[in-house]
Design a protein around this motif. Structure first.
Motif, short mmCIF file in Angstrom:
data_model
loop_
_atom_site.label_atom_id
_atom_site.label_comp_id
_atom_site.label_asym_id
_atom_site.label_seq_id
_atom_site.Cartn_x
_atom_site.Cartn_y
_atom_site.Cartn_z
N VAL A 77 -13.99 12.44 1.35
CA VAL A 77 -13.47 13.79 1.56
C VAL A 77 -12.99 13.98 2.99
O VAL A 77 -13.67 13.57 3.95
CB VAL A 77 -14.57 14.84 1.24
CG1 VAL A 77 -14.07 16.25 1.51
CG2 VAL A 77 -15.05 14.70 -0.20
N ILE A 97 -15.08 17.78 -5.90
CA ILE A 97 -15.27 16.84 -4.79
C ILE A 97 -15.43 15.42 -5.31
O ILE A 97 -16.16 15.17 -6.27
CB ILE A 97 -16.51 17.25 -3.96
CG1 ILE A 97 -16.21 18.53 -3.18
CG2 ILE A 97 -16.96 16.14 -3.02
CD1 ILE A 97 -17.39 19.10 -2.45
N THR A 128 -10.19 13.47 -1.82
CA THR A 128 -10.32 14.93 -1.83
C THR A 128 -9.96 15.47 -0.46
O THR A 128 -10.41 14.92 0.56
CB THR A 128 -11.77 15.35 -2.15
OG1 THR A 128 -12.21 14.69 -3.33
CG2 THR A 128 -11.87 16.86 -2.32
N THR A 175 -17.64 11.92 4.40
CA THR A 175 -16.96 13.16 4.80
C THR A 175 -16.55 13.11 6.25
O THR A 175 -17.37 12.79 7.13
CB THR A 175 -17.88 14.38 4.57
OG1 THR A 175 -18.35 14.37 3.22
CG2 THR A 175 -17.14 15.67 4.84
#
Length: 449
Positions: free
Chosen positions: A269, A265, A371, A292
């Motif tokens: 993300v 990670i 990612t 994220t």
């Protein structure tokens, strides 16, 4: 009985402090548990008990907590659900027992899950063993897969006096509980002590042994009087977009975080999917400090994650891009630089009954990230085909007693989930049902002889 001694070969699991990996709910204190237990009305026809797939006598175990009888409380729980420690942590109690609590109409529902954890942890932390096997029946049963269904079946069969051998292809037992549930919900040690508990009952747990084909199943049937299959599901399916080779598997990310291994990670993300596993993978990323966001082609009304999981993710600072379909992973020199997506609108319902997402022409845009994680569910159990058992919708077809089309072979858990929703507690109940069916069949065979 003495507690099973620690396995010196077992790895120790720890979390770097800066990653902030610990159980999200602290254990109750004695005072907190007593106060909460005394709030319960101990309903005669308790709706919470009916809502529990394993039918734990919830009013009774809570009453025993209120009187300080924690050993008796734990026994009440574990008699119905041998994986009571796991289920106390991972069950969607908001949808099941606590959701049915009569106190929830005008007050706060009783914290049934936390009380269950309090009682079970008390005996397990002290190494108290509440059960012992019955006198030997002389019958042998093989259980394939040490996830919740397999552990439950193995425990119930051992308590009935059968000689049980539990086969697990991984290095550690526990299946999904060990490898696939984030530490915030269940630490590895909790899952492994349930594996230890079946060993204390005399179950022979053999790890790194894999069933791969019908010949292997036939060999088990020649050696054992019955076989139970708790195979789980397959891998996360491919998405089928350019650049997919750079996408991380959500289950592998969760496993790496639990085993203390590198997750891959980065700092930004994107998680594809909106189920409970996707939220778990996103939570791992967020707790590791990454910005994220989750990408889902429908809206929050169609997402498969529980509502409380969605709200948990929002509280963690995870953002959501709804009506968004990934079309390509962008990269430079092997490093992800972004996820190209397009906007969607909802059309007529598809085979799942949910509105079908349709692309909006010319709506492509890029989510900048380093990612990309995919968590869009799992494939159907491919091994079931190789074993030659009858399938139903890609899952193993079973009778009401969970026997497969092959006589003497039973199955339960996610590999038969066409029969209902996939969850740990349902897998535990499958193990109980299958164990009862196997016991009855073996007893009938002995009587006929």
């Amino acid at each position: 009985m003495e507690r099973a001694s620690p396995d010196p070969a077992r790895p120790e699991f720890s979390r770097p402090e800066d990653f902030n990996f610990q159980e999200s709910l602290l254990p109750m204190t004695q005072h907190e548990a007593a106060v909460e237990a005394n709030r319960c009305l101990y309903c005669y026809d308790a709706p919470c008990m009916h809502a529990c797939p394993t039918h734990i006598d919830i009013p009774t175990f809570i009453r025993k907590i209120s009187t300080g009888n924690l050993r008796g409380s734990a026994r009440t729980i574990l008699e119905s659900n041998f994986l009571g420690g796991t289920c106390a942590r991972v069950c969607p109690v908001q949808e099941l027992c606590e959701g049915a609590c009569v106190m929830g109409a005008d007050h706060t529902p009783i914290a049934i899950g936390r009380l269950q954890r309090y009682a079970v942890d008390h005996v397990q932390d002290k190494g108290v063993q509440l059960f012992s096997p019955a006198a030997s029946t002389g019958q042998k049963v093989a259980v394939v897969g040490s996830g919740p269904a397999g552990l439950s079946a193995a425990a119930e069969l051992a308590k009935l006096g059968h000689a049980v051998t539990l086969y697990e292809k991984r290095e550690l037992g526990g299946g999904l509980s060990t490898y696939g549930i984030i530490v915030l919900r269940e630490p590895v040690e909790v899952a492994l002590r349930e594996v230890d508990a079946v060993k204390v009952l005399g179950v022979d747990v053999r790890t790194q042994v894999e069933l791969t084909d019908k010949a292997g199943l036939d060999a088990l049937l020649r050696e054992y009087d019955a076989v139970f299959l708790g195979l789980g599901l397959g891998a996360v399916p491919a998405i089928g977009i350019p650049g997919e080779e750079h996408i991380l598997d959500g289950l592998e990310v969760i496993e790496a975080s639990k085993m203390g291994q590198p997750t891959g990670i980065g700092r930004h993300v994107a998680v594809i999917g909106a189920g409970n596993t996707a939220i778990d993978a996103a939570t791992v990323a967020r707790r590791m400090g990454a910005g994220t966001q989750m990408v889902y082609r429908r809206t929050e009304h169609e997402m498969t994650a529980y509502r409380h999981e969605y709200e948990f993710a929002l509280h963690e600072g995870i953002s959501f891009d709804f009506l968004t379909q990934p079309v390509r992973v962008l990269s430079e020199a092997g490093q992800v630089t972004g996820l190209e997506c397009r906007r969607m609108v909802l059309g007529v319902p598809d085979g799942s009954g949910r509105p079908r997402p349709e692309p909006v022409p010319g709506s492509e845009f890029v989510i900048v990230c380093d990612t990309v994680i995919s968590a869009i569910g799992q494939e159907k159990p491919a091994l079931a085909v190789a074993l030659g058992v009858q399938l139903e919708g890609g899952y193993i077809a079973v009778s009401d007693g969970l026997e497969t089309s092959t006589p003497g072979v039973y199955a339960g858990g996610d590999c038969v989930r066409v029969r209902g929703s996939a969850s740990t507690v349902m897998a535990v109940q499958d193990g109980k049902i299958a164990a009862a069916s196997i016991h009855a069949a073996l007893a009938a065979r002995v009587a006929a002889d």
